[in-house]
Design an enzyme around this catalytic site. Structure first.
Site, short mmCIF file in Angstrom:
data_model
loop_
_atom_site.label_atom_id
_atom_site.label_comp_id
_atom_site.label_asym_id
_atom_site.label_seq_id
_atom_site.Cartn_x
_atom_site.Cartn_y
_atom_site.Cartn_z
N ASP A 101 -38.73 32.09 52.95
CA ASP A 101 -37.90 31.32 53.89
C ASP A 101 -38.00 29.87 53.47
O ASP A 101 -39.10 29.39 53.22
CB ASP A 101 -38.44 31.51 55.33
CG ASP A 101 -37.42 31.08 56.39
OD1 ASP A 101 -36.92 29.95 56.32
OD2 ASP A 101 -37.13 31.90 57.28
N HIS A 151 -24.17 37.67 73.26
CA HIS A 151 -25.36 37.32 72.49
C HIS A 151 -25.89 35.95 72.90
O HIS A 151 -25.17 35.17 73.52
CB HIS A 151 -25.06 37.30 70.98
CG HIS A 151 -24.97 38.68 70.38
ND1 HIS A 151 -23.83 39.45 70.46
CD2 HIS A 151 -25.88 39.42 69.70
CE1 HIS A 151 -24.06 40.61 69.84
NE2 HIS A 151 -25.28 40.62 69.38
N HIS A 152 -27.12 35.66 72.44
CA HIS A 152 -27.73 34.35 72.67
C HIS A 152 -26.88 33.25 72.02
O HIS A 152 -26.11 33.50 71.09
CB HIS A 152 -29.17 34.33 72.11
CG HIS A 152 -29.24 34.59 70.63
ND1 HIS A 152 -29.14 33.59 69.70
CD2 HIS A 152 -29.39 35.74 69.93
CE1 HIS A 152 -29.23 34.11 68.49
NE2 HIS A 152 -29.37 35.42 68.61
N LYS A 186 -26.53 32.39 68.00
CA LYS A 186 -25.95 33.31 67.02
C LYS A 186 -24.80 32.61 66.29
O LYS A 186 -23.94 31.99 66.91
CB LYS A 186 -25.43 34.57 67.73
CG LYS A 186 -24.88 35.61 66.77
CD LYS A 186 -24.60 36.92 67.48
CE LYS A 186 -23.95 37.94 66.57
NZ LYS A 186 -24.76 38.32 65.43
N ALA A 194 -38.29 35.04 56.84
CA ALA A 194 -39.54 35.39 57.53
C ALA A 194 -39.91 34.44 58.66
O ALA A 194 -40.71 34.80 59.53
CB ALA A 194 -40.68 35.49 56.52
P1 NAD Z 1 -32.75 32.73 62.80
O1 NAD Z 1 -31.85 31.54 62.67
O2 NAD Z 1 -33.83 32.71 63.83
O3 NAD Z 1 -33.46 33.01 61.38
C1 NAD Z 1 -32.84 32.91 60.14
C2 NAD Z 1 -33.88 32.46 59.13
O4 NAD Z 1 -33.34 32.56 57.82
C3 NAD Z 1 -34.35 30.99 59.31
O5 NAD Z 1 -35.76 30.96 59.42
C4 NAD Z 1 -33.86 30.32 58.04
O6 NAD Z 1 -34.72 29.26 57.60
C5 NAD Z 1 -33.87 31.50 57.06
N1 NAD Z 1 -33.09 31.29 55.83
C6 NAD Z 1 -32.00 30.52 55.65
N2 NAD Z 1 -31.60 30.58 54.35
C7 NAD Z 1 -32.48 31.41 53.71
C8 NAD Z 1 -32.60 31.87 52.36
N3 NAD Z 1 -31.73 31.48 51.42
N4 NAD Z 1 -33.61 32.72 52.06
C9 NAD Z 1 -34.47 33.12 53.00
N5 NAD Z 1 -34.41 32.71 54.31
C10 NAD Z 1 -33.41 31.87 54.65
O7 NAD Z 1 -31.79 33.98 63.01
P2 NAD Z 1 -32.15 35.41 63.68
O8 NAD Z 1 -31.86 35.34 65.14
O9 NAD Z 1 -33.49 35.85 63.20
O10 NAD Z 1 -30.99 36.32 63.06
C11 NAD Z 1 -30.90 36.52 61.66
C12 NAD Z 1 -29.71 37.42 61.33
O11 NAD Z 1 -29.96 38.74 61.82
C13 NAD Z 1 -28.37 36.99 61.98
O12 NAD Z 1 -27.33 37.19 61.05
C14 NAD Z 1 -28.23 37.94 63.17
O13 NAD Z 1 -26.87 38.18 63.52
C15 NAD Z 1 -28.85 39.19 62.57
N6 NAD Z 1 -29.33 40.20 63.52
C16 NAD Z 1 -29.13 41.49 63.17
C17 NAD Z 1 -29.64 42.51 63.95
C18 NAD Z 1 -29.46 43.93 63.49
O14 NAD Z 1 -29.89 44.87 64.19
N7 NAD Z 1 -28.83 44.15 62.32
C19 NAD Z 1 -30.35 42.20 65.12
C20 NAD Z 1 -30.55 40.87 65.45
C21 NAD Z 1 -30.05 39.86 64.64
#
Ligand code: NAD
Length: 221
Positions: A34, A130-131, A134, A9
């Site tokens: 989170d 991607h950014h 990632k 979150a």
């Molecule tokens: P991010 O790094 O900003 O966020 C990830 C979050 O997960 C962090 O806040 C971290 O503290 C938290 N986290 C880590 N371990 C955890 C746990 N055990 N329990 C709960 N939370 C935990 O990353 P993001 O840019 O938000 O991307 C997240 C994922 O979503 C990536 O794998 C990305 O590739 C994917 N993504 C998918 C789509 C889609 O359409 N499917 C779109 C965008 C991003």
């Protein structure tokens, strides 16, 4: 009212999902898990009908198993984890798991159109951009696109090209080449809001799906 808890979150996607769930009249944001917020996933499961997980590749499978073991449906957007292990966990559970490598309708349409083109112009290459924060490469979307093109008789040349730069969000191009011609398809997510209609649709539908494990937003359209 479906109660939705968000796992990850505090992340870029997780924060956007929390806002989208709060703005939806038929969904209630029941929990935010989170490590960055000091809240474990297990602590929010009791109040949730569905968990939406956008975390990191290393923890996604464990999170899926935790939700399913508690009988809570889970929608997974995290990419780069073992899908077959998630399938096995879902099929052995009493809850449903829905995974989409891309929740943006435009990206899903790009994959569907690629499948239509592949039998006629089988030679192609995929470029995903991607950014720079990632964690996985190639992207889950690119791997899924390759899988769908393969199934339609196409031949994605290796490797998938992965570009990581600041300023980008999530972009993909599929270039088909034939004699004397090319055909390019391109999708750009320029804002994380592009994923929200798909995420909310999945949160609403996951509990009623006929199978324990489902991959791809196209299955809900
Ligand atoms: P991010 O790094 O900003 O966020 C990830 C979050 O997960 C962090 O806040 C971290 O503290 C938290 N986290 C880590 N371990 C955890 C746990 N055990 N329990 C709960 N939370 C935990 O990353 P993001 O840019 O938000 O991307 C997240 C994922 O979503 C990536 O794998 C990305 O590739 C994917 N993504 C998918 C789509 C889609 O359409 N499917 C779109 C965008 C991003």
């Amino acid at each position: 009212m479906t109660r939705v808890a968000v796992s990850g979150a505090a992340g870029r996607m997780g924060q956007t999902v929390c806002e989208a769930v709060e703005a939806a009249a038929d969904l209630e944001l029941s929990g935010k898990a989170d490590p960055a917020l000091g809240v474990a996933l297990a602590d929010v499961l009791g109040e949730a009908d569905v968990v939406v997980d956008f975390t990191v590749p290393d923890t996604a499978l464990e999170n899926v198993k935790t939700c399913l073991a508690a009988g809570v449906h889970v929608v997974v957007g995290t990419t780069g984890f073992d899908l077959e292990a998630a399938r096995a966990a879902a099929e052995a559970s009493e809850a449903n798991c829905f995974v989409a490598p891309n929740f943006a309708i435009g990206a899903v349409l790009l994959m569907m159109v690629s499948q239509t083109i592949a039998p006629h112009m089988p030679e192609c290459e995929i470029v995903e951009l991607h950014h720079d924060r990632k964690l996985d490469a190639p992207s889950g979307t690119a791997k899924r696109t390759e899988e769908l093109i393969d199934a339609a008789g196409g031949n994605v040349h290796q490797p998938i090209h992965s570009v990581r730069l600041p300023g980008l969000v999530a972009h993909q191009e599929v270039i088909f080449g034939g004699e004397g011609q090319t055909l390019s398809l391109r999708h750009d997510s320029i804002d994380r809001h592009s994923f929200m209609p798909g995420v909310l649709l999945a949160a609403r539908r996951v509990g009623g799906l006929p199978d324990r494990f489902t991959v791809g937003l196209e299955k809900l359209l």
